[in-house]
Design an enzyme around this catalytic site. Structure first.
Site, mmCIF file in Angstrom:
data_model
loop_
_atom_site.group_PDB
_atom_site.id
_atom_site.type_symbol
_atom_site.label_atom_id
_atom_site.label_comp_id
_atom_site.label_asym_id
_atom_site.label_seq_id
_atom_site.Cartn_x
_atom_site.Cartn_y
_atom_site.Cartn_z
ATOM 1 N N GLU A 61 0.894 -1.158 0.000
ATOM 2 C CA GLU A 61 0.000 0.000 0.000
ATOM 3 C C GLU A 61 0.923 1.195 0.000
ATOM 4 O OE1 GLU A 61 -1.217 2.881 0.754
ATOM 5 O OE2 GLU A 61 -2.755 2.658 2.288
ATOM 6 N N GLU A 87 4.420 8.423 -4.151
ATOM 7 C CA GLU A 87 5.229 7.931 -3.030
ATOM 8 C C GLU A 87 6.255 6.898 -3.486
ATOM 9 O OE1 GLU A 87 2.594 6.780 0.203
ATOM 10 O OE2 GLU A 87 2.021 8.875 0.466
HETATM 11 N N1 SAH Z 1 0.765 -1.217 4.979
HETATM 12 C C1 SAH Z 1 0.247 -0.298 5.972
HETATM 13 C C2 SAH Z 1 0.913 1.064 5.910
HETATM 14 C C3 SAH Z 1 0.860 1.768 4.584
HETATM 15 S S1 SAH Z 1 1.640 3.342 4.595
HETATM 16 C C4 SAH Z 1 -1.246 -0.204 5.846
HETATM 17 O O1 SAH Z 1 -1.741 -0.516 4.764
HETATM 18 O O2 SAH Z 1 -1.934 0.218 6.773
HETATM 19 C C5 SAH Z 1 3.084 3.042 3.661
HETATM 20 C C6 SAH Z 1 4.285 2.680 4.505
HETATM 21 O O3 SAH Z 1 5.283 2.213 3.618
HETATM 22 C C7 SAH Z 1 4.915 3.810 5.267
HETATM 23 O O4 SAH Z 1 5.052 3.402 6.605
HETATM 24 C C8 SAH Z 1 6.300 4.013 4.611
HETATM 25 O O5 SAH Z 1 7.285 4.362 5.569
HETATM 26 C C9 SAH Z 1 6.576 2.661 4.018
HETATM 27 N N2 SAH Z 1 7.389 2.563 2.781
HETATM 28 C C10 SAH Z 1 7.157 3.218 1.614
HETATM 29 N N3 SAH Z 1 8.003 2.776 0.652
HETATM 30 C C11 SAH Z 1 8.760 1.831 1.202
HETATM 31 C C12 SAH Z 1 9.810 0.992 0.698
HETATM 32 N N4 SAH Z 1 10.174 1.054 -0.577
HETATM 33 N N5 SAH Z 1 10.400 0.132 1.554
HETATM 34 C C13 SAH Z 1 10.007 0.046 2.857
HETATM 35 N N6 SAH Z 1 9.014 0.806 3.381
HETATM 36 C C14 SAH Z 1 8.398 1.672 2.568
#
Ligand code: SAH
Length: 693
Positions: free
Chosen positions: A144, A153
């Protein structure tokens, strides 16, 4: 370790780098994060869960072990869903350390420690192999990583890497696919966020038109996404010129390419009009069949009853490079160009009798550069500010007030960032009036603007900070009229524009004893409200789809309380409906005819709750009293009816102070009062507040 954080200083009007403790940065990040909003997004959570269950069953049906890679696990939610759906093992990757730590705790509390391994790394640093972070490649990819623009993002490079190094060929992906939709519209309101409309001024010697420089007219603007709660835009504020069209899709179960590319669709206007804006949103299919669909479609596309409120995903407004008149039924092409992180649009007319080969050739020349502001106005003014400058009602109030205060022998000094006031004043005032503008930034743009209106030798620009103003700058004259909107680009919260007061204080020695200051004063107003939805972003969640996420709630609460006194946060309330529970109350006044006092300005009092409802917080805004009986509000414009529905200034952000004890106020019955203490610290220019229910 110390970190440096940029903060607007309302006493200097500048950004300053403050040294903060190691924890400050991450507390800010957690406190202002979207995690709570995501956990409250029932529609999203439910559909992820369904999609994950379906993916795990498909893998199991093939007789394989289900090995899940969850990139950006946050609270660990999607991995816990996978584990309870029967996945054999989950690798939960999270780059943000405090979140990775929280995920470990949440996973443990929910009893999944043996099934989920939390890895605190960026996914591109993750290794696979016997000695690696992951024993083997995964066959289910769950993520996500989307923002309102889908790719902002970094979803594309992350997927590209994951397919190359972390997952098996033919893996299952949840979501399976994302699709971006567009609709062409005409909207004076949204177009006013990019363009500067001519301003008409009734002057003594006939009507004058203040024209925007051609540089601004032809400027493509800035590439940053304009994301808004499109559901709050009434249908009377735009005209749809096309049907909803699918622009492009990304299949996440196959290798993904992040390199820049473009997509092109044929478009046939359903109505003639001026093509100005491309509205866009996306949906995600959680499974290959498309049966589990989570969409951001706005109200006119999707029945209102099915709308899920969320703030972490909204809708996008894209501005075409220029306005194009289009005819109903004509053949158009809409092109979406994208790089790794952003998307922009352009419109082409299909050429008469174009065949396939020519069309291909045509395609080759549609690639358009990402918009980069050349006129600098789009760097100086953000989109709401453009809207504010184009607000004719507001301009009228300033014109009326200027008329009242300008005299034939006025010496006028303007202090505001990139303001049109000097030009208005020039047109309104008599020929003898002398105009000075005090600038310490955005000089270039103002020059261009004055030139476009042939005023470069009528208005003198002083390039100095207010405290460095010298009599020679003013040709040894004393200022008889000091004006300001006030507007400063560094302002975040409504009272940050009080920098005008500090600047006025700094130039005191240059003001005539009978100086008129416009605005003469400002006042801070406050009202207790119940939000329709905005409360979710700061409200604890408890359990999410049956998983205990209280660790996250506690973490957010800790971060919100990190500073001794909680802070108000800026939100544009036209996008976030609320109902007033109290009357609006004036709580502080700031007298610009006098200098900033040495002592703090404090007030205490109570406000009665007149309507039943949940007191989620207080909203605060500024009103500027331009001249006797003429005021402009940057907050409440109107309270429309018995129910307390509010209309907010559409160009400004208001300050929202969320109460920490929303639950207590839910059981509100007979007439109750909220007591408040508000303190304006004249040394720092900040306002601290405390409320008791
Ligand atoms: N999966 C959770 C949070 C989604 S928010 C849910 O669905 O509720 C997205 C998260 O991904 C954030 O905490 C951000 O720090 C992390 N993130 C984004 N890109 C990333 C990457 N390439 N590797 C590791 N973490 C990542």
């Amino acid at each position: 370790m110390k970190t440096f954080c940029g903060r607007a200083n309302p006493t200097t009007g500048s950004m300053e780098w403050l040294e903060e403790g190691e924890d400050y940065d991450y507390h800010q990040e957690i406190a202002r994060s979207r995690y709570a909003d995501m956990l409250h997004d029932k529609d999203r959570n439910m559909k992820y869960y369904q999609g994950i269950r379906a993916a795990v069953s498909r893998v199991k049906e093939r007789g394989e072990k289900a090995i899940v890679l969850d990139i950006g696990t946050g609270t660990g939610l999607l991995s816990m869903m996978a584990a309870s759906a029967g996945a054999d093992f989950c690798y939960a990757i999270e780059v943000f350390k405090p979140m990775a730590n929280a995920a470990v705790k949440i996973v443990e509390k929910n009893g999944f420690s043996d099934k989920i391994k939390v890895i605190n790394k960026h996914s591109t640093e993750v290794t696979v192999g016997p000695e690696g972070d992951m024993e083997c490649r995964a066959n289910i990819l769950v993520t996500e990583l989307f923002d309102t623009e889908l790719i902002g993002e970094g979803a594309l490079p992350t997927y590209e890497h994951a397919h190359k190094y972390l997952v098996q060929e033919g893996c299952e992906a949840v979501p399976h696919r994302a699709t971006v939709y567009v609709q062409l519209v005409e909207s004076r309101r949204m177009w006013s966020w990019k363009k500067l409309f001519p301003v008409h001024v009734e002057a003594e010697d006939g009507e004058k038109i203040l024209v925007p420089p051609s540089e601004v007219e032809n400027c493509p603007g800035v590439p940053s996404v304009c994301d808004i709660q499109l559901n709050q835009m009434p249908s009377s504020d735009f005209t749809t010129l096309s049907d909803v069209v699918t622009m492009f899709s990304v299949d996440f179960s196959k290798p993904v390419q992040s390199a820049s590319t473009y997509y092109r669709v044929q478009l046939e206007p359903v109505k003639s009009g001026k093509a100005q804006i491309v509205l866009s949103w996306w949906d995600i299919d959680m499974d290959p069949s498309g049966m589990i669909n989570c969409t951001m479609a706005p109200y006119w596309v999707k029945p209102t009853s099915a709308l899920q409120w969320r703030d972490h995903w909204m809708q996008c407004v894209y501005f075409l490079p220029r306005e194009e008149p289009v005819l109903q039924g004509e053949q158009l092409y809409l092109t979406a160009c994208r790089d790794e992180y952003s998307v922009w649009y352009s419109l082409q007319r299909a050429r008469e009798g174009e065949n396939k080969a020519e069309e291909e050739e045509h395609k080759a020349d549609v690639h358009v550069e990402s918009p980069v502001c050349r006129c600098r106005a789009h760097l100086l003014w953000n989109r709401p500010r453009f809207g504010e400058l184009n607000d004719q009602n507001r301009t009228r109030q300033y014109i009326k007030s200027l008329r009242k205060v300008l005299k034939t022998d006025s010496v006028c000094l303007c202090i505001s960032d990139g303001s049109l006031l000097p030009v208005l004043a020039h047109y309104l005032g008599a020929k003898q009036v002398q105009y000075f503008v005090l600038f310490f930034r955005f000089l270039h743009f103002s020059l261009v603007f004055f030139k476009a209106n042939h005023l470069e030798d009528k208005i003198k620009i002083i390039e100095a900070r207010p405290e460095l103003l010298k009599p020679s700058h003013l040709e040894d004259k004393k200022v008889s009229v000091l004006v300001g909107e006030p507007f400063f680009t560094t302002s975040l919260l409504p009272w940050h524009n009080l920098y005008f007061w500090y600047a006025r204080t700094a130039v005191s020695a240059h003001l005539a004893s009978n100086v008129t200051v416009l605005p003469q004063s400002a006042s801070l107003h406050m009202m207790i409200v119940e939000f329709q939805d905005l409360w979710r972003i700061r409200s604890p969640c408890g359990t999410c789809e049956g998983f205990d996420v209280q660790v996250m709630d506690d973490m957010i609460k800790d971060s919100l309380n990190f500073r001794e006194s909680k802070e108000a946060e800026p939100h544009p309330l036209w996008e976030y409906p609320c109902k007033s529970l109290s009357d609006p109350q004036e709580v502080l006044t700031f007298d610009f005819t006098k200098t900033v006092p040495q002592h703090c300005l404090s007030t205490e009092g109570s406000v009665n709750l007149l309507r039943k409802g949940k007191s989620h917080g207080a909203v605060l805004w500024m009103e500027y009293h331009l001249a006797p009986a003429i005021s402009v509000s940057t907050g409440l414009m109107q309270m429309s009816n018995e129910e307390g529905n509010c209309e907010w200034n559409p160009h400004c952000k208001q300050a929202v102070y969320f109460f920490s004890s929303v639950i207590e106020s839910e059981i509100l019955s007979d007439p109750t009062a909220v007591t408040y203490a508000i303190n304006f610290d004249t040394k720092t220019g900040e306002i601290a507040m405390d409320f008791k229910l």
